[in-house]
Design a protein around this motif. Structure first.
Motif, PDB file in Angstrom:
ATOM      1  N   ASP A  31       0.869  -1.178   0.000  1.00 22.07           N
ATOM      2  CA  ASP A  31       0.000   0.000   0.000  1.00 22.07           C
ATOM      3  C   ASP A  31       0.905   1.226   0.000  1.00 22.07           C
ATOM      4  O   ASP A  31       1.995   1.185   0.578  1.00 22.07           O
ATOM      5  N   TYR A  37      -7.533   9.985   1.488  1.00 23.20           N
ATOM      6  CA  TYR A  37      -8.137  10.270   2.795  1.00 23.20           C
ATOM      7  C   TYR A  37      -7.073  10.026   3.843  1.00 23.20           C
ATOM      8  O   TYR A  37      -5.980   9.530   3.527  1.00 23.20           O
ATOM      9  N   GLN A  63       1.999   1.205  -9.263  1.00 21.31           N
ATOM     10  CA  GLN A  63       2.256   1.567 -10.669  1.00 21.31           C
ATOM     11  C   GLN A  63       3.745   1.688 -10.967  1.00 21.31           C
ATOM     12  O   GLN A  63       4.141   1.865 -12.121  1.00 21.31           O
ATOM     13  N   TYR A 152     -14.123   7.291 -12.700  1.00 15.26           N
ATOM     14  CA  TYR A 152     -13.812   6.132 -11.833  1.00 15.26           C
ATOM     15  C   TYR A 152     -14.383   4.864 -12.456  1.00 15.26           C
ATOM     16  O   TYR A 152     -13.684   3.851 -12.619  1.00 15.26           O
ATOM     17  N   LYS A 156     -12.514   1.472 -13.915  1.00 12.95           N
ATOM     18  CA  LYS A 156     -12.823   0.116 -13.415  1.00 12.95           C
ATOM     19  C   LYS A 156     -13.214  -0.792 -14.576  1.00 12.95           C
ATOM     20  O   LYS A 156     -12.817  -1.952 -14.640  1.00 12.95           O
ATOM     21  N   VAL A 182     -19.896  -0.819   0.209  1.00 13.60           N
ATOM     22  CA  VAL A 182     -19.502  -1.587   1.390  1.00 13.60           C
ATOM     23  C   VAL A 182     -19.453  -0.650   2.598  1.00 13.60           C
ATOM     24  O   VAL A 182     -18.970   0.479   2.478  1.00 13.60           O
TER      25      VAL A 182
HETATM   26  P1  NAD Z   1      -9.522   2.180   0.074  1.00 17.79           P
HETATM   27  O1  NAD Z   1      -9.222   3.478  -0.609  1.00 17.79           O
HETATM   28  O2  NAD Z   1      -9.812   2.199   1.520  1.00 17.79           O
HETATM   29  O3  NAD Z   1      -8.357   1.131  -0.200  1.00 17.79           O
HETATM   30  C1  NAD Z   1      -7.486   1.188  -1.292  1.00 17.79           C
HETATM   31  C2  NAD Z   1      -6.073   1.181  -0.751  1.00 17.79           C
HETATM   32  O4  NAD Z   1      -5.188   1.153  -1.859  1.00 17.79           O
HETATM   33  C3  NAD Z   1      -5.729   2.425   0.061  1.00 17.79           C
HETATM   34  O5  NAD Z   1      -5.184   2.078   1.311  1.00 17.79           O
HETATM   35  C4  NAD Z   1      -4.711   3.161  -0.803  1.00 17.79           C
HETATM   36  O6  NAD Z   1      -3.714   3.804  -0.018  1.00 17.79           O
HETATM   37  C5  NAD Z   1      -4.132   2.050  -1.639  1.00 17.79           C
HETATM   38  N1  NAD Z   1      -3.669   2.507  -2.943  1.00 17.79           N
HETATM   39  C6  NAD Z   1      -4.344   3.266  -3.837  1.00 17.79           C
HETATM   40  N2  NAD Z   1      -3.610   3.471  -4.925  1.00 17.79           N
HETATM   41  C7  NAD Z   1      -2.434   2.826  -4.710  1.00 17.79           C
HETATM   42  C8  NAD Z   1      -1.264   2.668  -5.474  1.00 17.79           C
HETATM   43  N3  NAD Z   1      -1.146   3.219  -6.690  1.00 17.79           N
HETATM   44  N4  NAD Z   1      -0.238   1.941  -4.965  1.00 17.79           N
HETATM   45  C9  NAD Z   1      -0.352   1.364  -3.742  1.00 17.79           C
HETATM   46  N5  NAD Z   1      -1.449   1.478  -2.965  1.00 17.79           N
HETATM   47  C10 NAD Z   1      -2.478   2.201  -3.456  1.00 17.79           C
HETATM   48  O7  NAD Z   1     -10.737   1.551  -0.738  1.00 17.79           O
HETATM   49  P2  NAD Z   1     -11.628   0.265  -0.426  1.00 17.79           P
HETATM   50  O8  NAD Z   1     -12.992   0.748  -0.099  1.00 17.79           O
HETATM   51  O9  NAD Z   1     -10.932  -0.637   0.514  1.00 17.79           O
HETATM   52  O10 NAD Z   1     -11.686  -0.377  -1.877  1.00 17.79           O
HETATM   53  C11 NAD Z   1     -10.884  -1.488  -2.261  1.00 17.79           C
HETATM   54  C12 NAD Z   1     -11.184  -1.818  -3.710  1.00 17.79           C
HETATM   55  O11 NAD Z   1     -12.572  -2.105  -3.876  1.00 17.79           O
HETATM   56  C13 NAD Z   1     -10.876  -0.688  -4.688  1.00 17.79           C
HETATM   57  O12 NAD Z   1     -10.389  -1.261  -5.874  1.00 17.79           O
HETATM   58  C14 NAD Z   1     -12.231  -0.054  -4.944  1.00 17.79           C
HETATM   59  O13 NAD Z   1     -12.281   0.577  -6.199  1.00 17.79           O
HETATM   60  C15 NAD Z   1     -13.131  -1.273  -4.871  1.00 17.79           C
HETATM   61  N6  NAD Z   1     -14.528  -0.976  -4.502  1.00 17.79           N
HETATM   62  C16 NAD Z   1     -14.835  -0.578  -3.228  1.00 17.79           C
HETATM   63  C17 NAD Z   1     -16.164  -0.325  -2.894  1.00 17.79           C
HETATM   64  C18 NAD Z   1     -16.572   0.102  -1.501  1.00 17.79           C
HETATM   65  O14 NAD Z   1     -17.774   0.270  -1.256  1.00 17.79           O
HETATM   66  N7  NAD Z   1     -15.647   0.277  -0.541  1.00 17.79           N
HETATM   67  C19 NAD Z   1     -17.170  -0.476  -3.859  1.00 17.79           C
HETATM   68  C20 NAD Z   1     -16.807  -0.877  -5.139  1.00 17.79           C
HETATM   69  C21 NAD Z   1     -15.495  -1.143  -5.449  1.00 17.79           C
END
Ligand code: NAD
Length: 348
Positions: A31, A37, A63, A152, A156, A182
């Motif tokens: 991460d 946030y 990336q 976004y 996806k 979620v």
């Molecule tokens: P989140 O933002 O809490 O978790 C994503 C984590 O990835 C973060 O801790 C962030 O620091 C890390 N991150 C982002 N870009 C990065 C990078 N380039 N390199 C390394 N780390 C990176 O989000 P979440 O709610 O836990 O979502 C997880 C996944 O589920 C995501 O792919 C999101 O698009 C997908 N998703 C979530 C929801 C939801 O309701 N939470 C709904 C649909 C899809």
């Protein structure tokens, strides 16, 4: 087994890592703790994982060319769960670059790494947002997804196509998961459950887009984690054996699965339940529809149920009670700014 989780300090990544570590598996979490946030919340989540001897925490941007390939070469994970992404519908209109870098660039690096060192199963997070604003619900995995309403959602959808091409070209077994809103302890501060709870606790009006005429298929985080955990063991085969209603690709070891509660909740009903959970009375601020948003989401969970067996989704009242309990322990009741209380670390 060894599992690599991208985005392990994120809301869902943290919960999944914790679940796997409790089962005795080895987890490598990567991460970048970026500041979309509060990074303190990410650090606080990860602080719950580091006491597990099976947890290895890596910090870096996915990336970065070659980074994931070297991690995969070194640790040879059996399963990779790709959750790192720049999330958030509204932010993607203000800052699309971050979505390009993390979602497309990061997923590309992950696919390259998996091509070089193939795991037994690659599980990747997509989103209900790929269904666009179609009024034809509930959404089935086979419904059209070619009309994203936000950048976004567009990224996806693009990652789904990228992943399918690697499944087809290189035989990588991939399951694409479409999550529906979620919520739960350690939830994201940019999402409605957090913003609504915070407003209630601070006695501020709750901003309601589309004047509250929205509905979401709210999914409790433990239910989502249970589904991801079960699906990790359901590896799509090649050549695909099509079953009626399945979303298997006929040319690749590939499957798409909705993970949702399967019951859409009107936002006003969600707020009613939140008032009960917090014991507070909401004041509402009616706002117009936001660009990029969709009015409703609703998952058809027939495929999920068939693949993972009967589920007992957590009732909204129960899930919100647990969420509010965590929120008040972590941030304290009635705090003026949630950020000021981020040093409080509560147990999930
Ligand atoms: P989140 O933002 O809490 O978790 C994503 C984590 O990835 C973060 O801790 C962030 O620091 C890390 N991150 C982002 N870009 C990065 C990078 N380039 N390199 C390394 N780390 C990176 O989000 P979440 O709610 O836990 O979502 C997880 C996944 O589920 C995501 O792919 C999101 O698009 C997908 N998703 C979530 C929801 C939801 O309701 N939470 C709904 C649909 C899809």
């Amino acid at each position: 087994m060894t599992v690599l989780i991208t985005g392990a300090a994120g809301f869902i990544g943290y919960h999944l890592a914790r679940r796997l570590l409790s089962e005795g598996h080895r987890v490598i979490g990567i991460d970048d703790h970026n500041a979309y946030y509060d990074p303190a919340l990410k650090a606080a989540r990860e602080a719950q994982l580091t006491p597990f001897p099976g947890y290895l925490s890596l910090r870096g941007g996915i990336q970065t060319p070659g980074l994931l390939t070297s991690i995969m070469a070194r640790h040879r994970p059996r399963v990779v769960v790709h959750l790192a992404a720049q999330a958030g519908v509204r932010h993607s209109i203000e800052a699309p670059d971050a979505y390009l870098a993390s979602n497309l660039g990061g997923t590309f690096q992950l696919l390259q790494a998996a091509r070089a060192h193939p795991p037994a199963h690659l599980v990747m997070a997509s989103s209900s947002s790929v269904y666009g604003g179609s009024p034809a619900m509930p959404y089935r995995e086979t419904d059209r997804t070619d009309q994203p309403m936000s950048f976004y959602a567009a990224t996806k959808k693009a990652t789904e196509g990228m992943a399918h091409s690697y499944a087809a070209l290189y035989g990588l077994p991939i399951t694409m998961l479409r999550f529906f809103t979620v919520y739960g302890p350690w939830g994201r501060p940019d999402m409605a459950p957090f913003l609504f709870t915070q407003a209630l606790m601070q006695d501020r009006p709750i901003p309601l887009f589309n004047r509250g005429r929205m509905q979401r298929d709210f999914t409790y985080v433990d239910d989502l984690i249970g589904a991801i955990r079960a699906l990790m063991d359901v590896i799509p085969h090649h050549p695909a054996i099509p079953v009626a209603g399945d979303s298997l690709s006929p040319v690749a070891p590939w499957r798409v699965v909705n993970i949702g509660n399967g019951a859409p909740v009107p936002l006003m009903a969600f707020i009613d339940a939140l008032q009960v959970a917090t014991g507070r009375t909401a004041r509402l601020q009616m706002l117009p529809m936001q660009p990029g948003d969709v009015a409703a989401t609703w998952a058809d969970t027939t495929l999920l149920d068939r693949l993972t067996g009967p589920r007992e989704p957590t009732a909204l009242a129960v899930g919100l009670a647990r969420y509010v309990d965590w929120f008040t322990r972590y941030y304290g009741a009635g705090t003026r700014t949630a950020e000021s209380m981020l040093h409080r670390i509560g147990a999930a």
